[in-house]
Design a protein around this motif. Structure first.
Motif, PDB file in Angstrom:
ATOM      1  N   GLY A 175       0.817  -1.213   0.000  1.00 31.53           N
ATOM      2  CA  GLY A 175       0.000   0.000   0.000  1.00 31.53           C
ATOM      3  C   GLY A 175       0.848   1.260   0.000  1.00 31.53           C
ATOM      4  O   GLY A 175       0.567   2.226  -0.727  1.00 31.53           O
ATOM      5  N   ILE A 176       1.892   1.248   0.793  1.00 31.77           N
ATOM      6  CA  ILE A 176       2.790   2.416   0.846  1.00 31.77           C
ATOM      7  C   ILE A 176       3.494   2.605  -0.498  1.00 31.77           C
ATOM      8  O   ILE A 176       3.569   3.715  -1.031  1.00 31.77           O
ATOM      9  N   LEU A 177       3.978   1.506  -1.073  1.00 34.27           N
ATOM     10  CA  LEU A 177       4.663   1.603  -2.371  1.00 34.27           C
ATOM     11  C   LEU A 177       3.710   2.060  -3.470  1.00 34.27           C
ATOM     12  O   LEU A 177       4.084   2.866  -4.331  1.00 34.27           O
ATOM     13  N   MET A 178       2.469   1.573  -3.422  1.00 38.87           N
ATOM     14  CA  MET A 178       1.480   2.007  -4.419  1.00 38.87           C
ATOM     15  C   MET A 178       1.162   3.491  -4.249  1.00 38.87           C
ATOM     16  O   MET A 178       1.032   4.230  -5.237  1.00 38.87           O
ATOM     17  N   SER A 179       1.079   3.957  -3.001  1.00 36.23           N
ATOM     18  CA  SER A 179       0.835   5.384  -2.750  1.00 36.23           C
ATOM     19  C   SER A 179       1.976   6.235  -3.301  1.00 36.23           C
ATOM     20  O   SER A 179       1.739   7.289  -3.908  1.00 36.23           O
ATOM     21  N   LEU A 180       3.199   5.792  -3.080  1.00 33.65           N
ATOM     22  CA  LEU A 180       4.351   6.535  -3.599  1.00 33.65           C
ATOM     23  C   LEU A 180       4.342   6.568  -5.130  1.00 33.65           C
ATOM     24  O   LEU A 180       4.655   7.605  -5.739  1.00 33.65           O
ATOM     25  N   LEU A 181       3.979   5.441  -5.741  1.00 29.56           N
ATOM     26  CA  LEU A 181       3.884   5.392  -7.202  1.00 29.56           C
ATOM     27  C   LEU A 181       2.830   6.377  -7.707  1.00 29.56           C
ATOM     28  O   LEU A 181       3.067   7.134  -8.654  1.00 29.56           O
ATOM     29  N   LEU A 182       1.665   6.395  -7.050  1.00 32.36           N
ATOM     30  CA  LEU A 182       0.608   7.320  -7.468  1.00 32.36           C
ATOM     31  C   LEU A 182       1.025   8.770  -7.273  1.00 32.36           C
ATOM     32  O   LEU A 182       0.765   9.624  -8.122  1.00 32.36           O
ATOM     33  N   LEU A 183       1.688   9.067  -6.143  1.00 32.32           N
ATOM     34  CA  LEU A 183       2.182  10.431  -5.925  1.00 32.32           C
ATOM     35  C   LEU A 183       3.155  10.833  -7.022  1.00 32.32           C
ATOM     36  O   LEU A 183       3.116  11.963  -7.529  1.00 32.32           O
ATOM     37  N   ILE A 219       4.061  16.875 -10.763  1.00 30.96           N
ATOM     38  CA  ILE A 219       4.605  17.515 -11.966  1.00 30.96           C
ATOM     39  C   ILE A 219       6.035  17.058 -12.208  1.00 30.96           C
ATOM     40  O   ILE A 219       6.565  17.227 -13.297  1.00 30.96           O
ATOM     41  N   PHE A 220       6.676  16.474 -11.188  1.00 29.20           N
ATOM     42  CA  PHE A 220       8.035  15.951 -11.357  1.00 29.20           C
ATOM     43  C   PHE A 220       8.011  14.556 -11.990  1.00 29.20           C
ATOM     44  O   PHE A 220       9.003  14.092 -12.511  1.00 29.20           O
ATOM     45  N   GLY A 221       6.845  13.903 -11.890  1.00 28.70           N
ATOM     46  CA  GLY A 221       6.709  12.575 -12.467  1.00 28.70           C
ATOM     47  C   GLY A 221       6.059  12.669 -13.833  1.00 28.70           C
ATOM     48  O   GLY A 221       6.470  13.466 -14.683  1.00 28.70           O
ATOM     49  N   ALA A 222       5.015  11.909 -14.031  1.00 27.82           N
ATOM     50  CA  ALA A 222       4.344  11.886 -15.327  1.00 27.82           C
ATOM     51  C   ALA A 222       3.299  12.996 -15.458  1.00 27.82           C
ATOM     52  O   ALA A 222       2.881  13.315 -16.548  1.00 27.82           O
ATOM     53  N   ASP A 223       2.863  13.574 -14.325  1.00 28.27           N
ATOM     54  CA  ASP A 223       1.845  14.622 -14.306  1.00 28.27           C
ATOM     55  C   ASP A 223       0.540  14.128 -14.931  1.00 28.27           C
ATOM     56  O   ASP A 223      -0.105  14.842 -15.678  1.00 28.27           O
ATOM     57  N   ARG A 224       0.208  12.888 -14.649  1.00 25.91           N
ATOM     58  CA  ARG A 224      -1.025  12.312 -15.184  1.00 25.91           C
ATOM     59  C   ARG A 224      -1.377  11.040 -14.411  1.00 25.91           C
ATOM     60  O   ARG A 224      -0.527  10.454 -13.758  1.00 25.91           O
ATOM     61  N   PRO A 225      -2.637  10.634 -14.483  1.00 27.57           N
ATOM     62  CA  PRO A 225      -3.019   9.397 -13.794  1.00 27.57           C
ATOM     63  C   PRO A 225      -2.484   8.158 -14.514  1.00 27.57           C
ATOM     64  O   PRO A 225      -2.155   8.208 -15.696  1.00 27.57           O
ATOM     65  N   ILE A 226      -2.424   7.064 -13.774  1.00 23.57           N
ATOM     66  CA  ILE A 226      -1.998   5.800 -14.355  1.00 23.57           C
ATOM     67  C   ILE A 226      -3.146   5.218 -15.173  1.00 23.57           C
ATOM     68  O   ILE A 226      -4.287   5.225 -14.748  1.00 23.57           O
ATOM     69  N   GLY A 227      -2.827   4.737 -16.326  1.00 20.83           N
ATOM     70  CA  GLY A 227      -3.795   4.089 -17.201  1.00 20.83           C
ATOM     71  C   GLY A 227      -3.027   3.295 -18.239  1.00 20.83           C
ATOM     72  O   GLY A 227      -1.809   3.448 -18.365  1.00 20.83           O
TER      73      GLY A 227
END
Length: 167
Positions: A10-18, A23-31
């Motif tokens: 759960g923690i790792l999934m939260s970090l991935l979603l964050l 804006i430093f990551g993909a700046d979009r939802p996972i799909g």
């Protein structure tokens, strides 16, 4: 190899979603499903003037392609080098145990089930991974409805699938 505890997942999934929403990551939802028309455009060189959706998905489609390639590569590396469980199988052991040894049966039912699930996800305005990961984390009503229907269907089909006497 020991599995990670559920709370660590759960923690790792939260970090991935964050990371993906930042804006430093993909700046979009996972799909993932947007990559299908994007990939079709790459293969068949479709006319963007005729298929206007292709213009809308140039950036998300490319990003999802990178994400899916990374997931495939990560799964391969993990199964070969970490868990040492890599193997090719058209008929998994659970299918053999509870249904049959038929490759055709396995492929047919996998296609039918996947088709029904993706139609449901698209009717709810997203894709399966987008609803479960991004939509649920944003508490989107459509994702919660989709998730509820999937879980109810999972319980019903699981009961039907595993309804076999042990030998």
């Amino acid at each position: 190899m020991a599995r990670l505890p559920w709370w660590m997942g759960g923690i790792l999934m939260s970090l991935l979603l964050l990371m993906t929403f930042s804006i430093f990551g993909a700046d979009r939802p996972i799909g993932a499903s947007t990559y299908v028309p994007y990939f079709a455009d790459l293969i068949f060189d479709l006319d963007a003037d005729k298929y206007t959706y292709l213009k809308e998905i140039q950036n998300p489609g490319a990003w999802e392609g990178v994400m899916l390639t990374g997931a495939l590569f990560g799964g391969f590396v993990t199964s070969v080098f970490i868990t040492k469980s890599f193997r090719f199988s058209l008929v998994p052991t659970g299918w053999k145990k509870y249904k049959n040894n038929s490759v055709l049966s396995r492929l047919l039912w996998s296609f039918v089930a996947g088709f029904v699930m993706i139609i449901g996800a698209r009717l709810a305005g997203g894709c399966t991974s987008g609803h479960f990961m991004s939509g649920m984390s944003q508490m989107a009503i459509s994702s919660m409805i989709f998730g509820t229907v999937v879980m109810v269907a999972l319980l019903i089909t699981g009961k039907l699938f595993y309804n076999k006497e042990e030998k």
